[in-house]
Scaffold this motif. Structure first.
Motif, PDB file in Angstrom:
ATOM      1  N   MET A 290       0.833  -1.212   0.000  1.00 61.33           N
ATOM      2  CA  MET A 290       0.000   0.000   0.000  1.00 61.33           C
ATOM      3  C   MET A 290       0.866   1.261   0.000  1.00 61.33           C
ATOM      4  O   MET A 290       0.521   2.276   0.578  1.00 61.33           O
ATOM      5  CB  MET A 290      -0.959   0.011   1.193  1.00 61.33           C
TER       6      MET A 290
ATOM      7  N   THR B 131      -3.283   3.958  -2.845  1.00 65.45           N
ATOM      8  CA  THR B 131      -4.496   3.184  -3.170  1.00 65.45           C
ATOM      9  C   THR B 131      -4.575   3.188  -4.691  1.00 65.45           C
ATOM     10  O   THR B 131      -5.238   4.034  -5.275  1.00 65.45           O
ATOM     11  CB  THR B 131      -5.758   3.828  -2.561  1.00 65.45           C
TER      12      THR B 131
ATOM     13  N   ASN C  55      -4.880  -2.435  -5.891  1.00 65.76           N
ATOM     14  CA  ASN C  55      -5.077  -2.116  -4.476  1.00 65.76           C
ATOM     15  C   ASN C  55      -6.069  -0.984  -4.247  1.00 65.76           C
ATOM     16  O   ASN C  55      -6.297  -0.595  -3.103  1.00 65.76           O
ATOM     17  CB  ASN C  55      -3.745  -1.750  -3.820  1.00 65.76           C
TER      18      ASN C  55
ATOM     19  N   THR D 262      -5.898  -1.716   5.795  1.00 67.83           N
ATOM     20  CA  THR D 262      -4.740  -0.869   6.065  1.00 67.83           C
ATOM     21  C   THR D 262      -5.015   0.095   7.216  1.00 67.83           C
ATOM     22  O   THR D 262      -4.174   0.285   8.111  1.00 67.83           O
ATOM     23  CB  THR D 262      -4.340  -0.083   4.800  1.00 67.83           C
TER      24      THR D 262
END
Length: 395
Positions: free
Chosen positions: A1, A349, A353, A362
């Motif tokens: 991430m 993001t 993802n 997350t």
């Protein structure tokens, strides 16, 4: 991430596992043609010269600059983050007379400021990063094409970090050249660089065309400003991808499969839908980290959809937080560079993802790690704020 590379879409990895074929197999040349057409949709262009440069996104940047810029040409680079410095360095290595303008990291240039610099410098090329993940902000480009046209300047941008997750209109914004990479919003691995060139850019490249030394015929002219690379010579690469199919290098077959699948998935989803997906999940992440008591870095009006920068709170060990996230939750977030090193985290993001479950997981993990560091927060606030964003989107 983190700010990229990120997890590749499993469908892209599956496509890359297909068996290799010869570079002049009819299937291979058909894949090349399909890939060119798909990336016209991704770049939003009708440019015939839309193809791949084999190598990471930096390979595409270098190919564009070394092929467009002759020794002694003036190049203007507005710098608002790490990757503007990269464009300036590559232009300098190409023999350009490089002129830069710099602002504090976290902001962007006004169109008026860039036009004033163009008037002062009189460059042959304006080279500007679109979205710079080092600062998490995106430079507005929509007015710059018209400015460059009026002043007779070629207009190049690096869209590695932004393409596929942020609005980008190659033709409507008057771009002459744009290069990208797969490893961010396109949802693939690093190793292939999509590029698109306007007819004006192609004419400039063709004007610098040199004959490869090993096949130069008697009487062939030797130019005094040849493209200073063989591998990154876009004139030869265009002949390889075009109807002539003149051999230049052996195409990276598995990367072609992957790049084709990245573009196919985006075009199938719809570019507007892909950009909105990145906007939604990016907004949820930003609201979530703010609810955890983290202060967002940079000009929020120009923040990229796909990455948010947050200040590391006082009394919190930034590296220890990143280590705990990775070791305890298998989640990676990024640090930063230059003047921001050790001051902010960058949380992405993007691509595969840009999903609700990835955002919520997350935020939940980050809350636990921050609590262990003694950071004061309201339990569940991050996930709750993100869920509110999702609830509003479907209301």
């Amino acid at each position: 991430m983190g700010p990229g590379p990120v997890n590749a879409d499993p469908r892209v990895l599956r496509a890359m596992s297909a068996q290799l074929i010869g570079q002049y197999d009819p299937a291979m040349t058909a894949y090349m043609n399909e890939t060119m057409e798909l990336y016209r949709g991704v770049f939003r262009t009708s440019n015939a010269a839309t193809l791949l440069v084999d190598g990471t996104s930096r390979a595409g940047i270098e190919a564009a600059i070394v092929s467009l810029v002759a020794p002694g040409d003036r190049v203007l680079v507005p710098i608002f983050g790490r990757f503007g410095h990269l464009l300036a360095e590559i232009a300098g290595r190409a023999g350009a007379e490089v002129h830069t303008r710099e602002i504090e990291w976290g902001g962007v240039f006004t169109s008026a400021a860039i036009e004033q610099a163009i008037v002062e410098v009189k460059p042959a090329l304006l080279a500007v990063v679109h979205g710079d993940t080092s600062t998490t902000v995106a430079q507005p480009l929509d007015e710059l094409g018209e400015i460059c046209e009026r002043h007779g300047v070629l207009f190049y941008t690096d869209v590695t970090a932004s393409l596929g997750g942020n609005a980008f209109e190659m033709d409507a914004w008057g771009l002459d050249a744009a290069t990208a990479g797969l490893q961010k919003c396109l949802g693939g691995p690093s190793g292939s660089s999509p590029i698109s060139l306007s007819p004006k850019a192609v004419a400039r490249i063709e004007a610098r065309k040199s004959v490869e030394a090993g096949i130069r015929a008697e009487g062939d002219a030797v130019r005094d400003d040849p493209i200073r690379s063989n591998y990154f010579d876009l004139a030869m690469i265009l002949d390889y991808w075009g109807e002539k199919r003149l051999n230049h290098h052996t195409e990276a077959t598995s990367m072609l499969y992957g790049a084709r699948e990245c573009a196919r998935l985006l075009v199938e989803e719809g570019m507007d839908a892909a950009i909105e997906r990145h906007r939604l999940h990016g907004a949820a992440m930003a609201q979530g980290v703010a609810a955890l008591g983290l202060r967002i870095f940079g000009d929020r009006a120009h923040r990229m959809n796909n990455v948010v920068g947050v200040f590391i709170p006082d009394g919190v060990d930034g590296d220890r937080v990143r280590t705990a996230l990775l070791e305890d939750f298998a989640i990676e977030i990024g640090t930063s560079f230059g003047p921001l090193h050790g001051k902010i985290w960058r949380i992405g993001t993007m691509g595969f993802n840009a999903r609700k479950d990835a955002v919520l997981t997350t935020l939940a993990a980050l809350e636990q790690v921050l609590r262990a560091e003694g950071h004061r927060l309201t339990a569940g606030a991050g996930v709750g704020a993100a869920r509110d964003v999702y609830a509003e989107a479907v209301a």
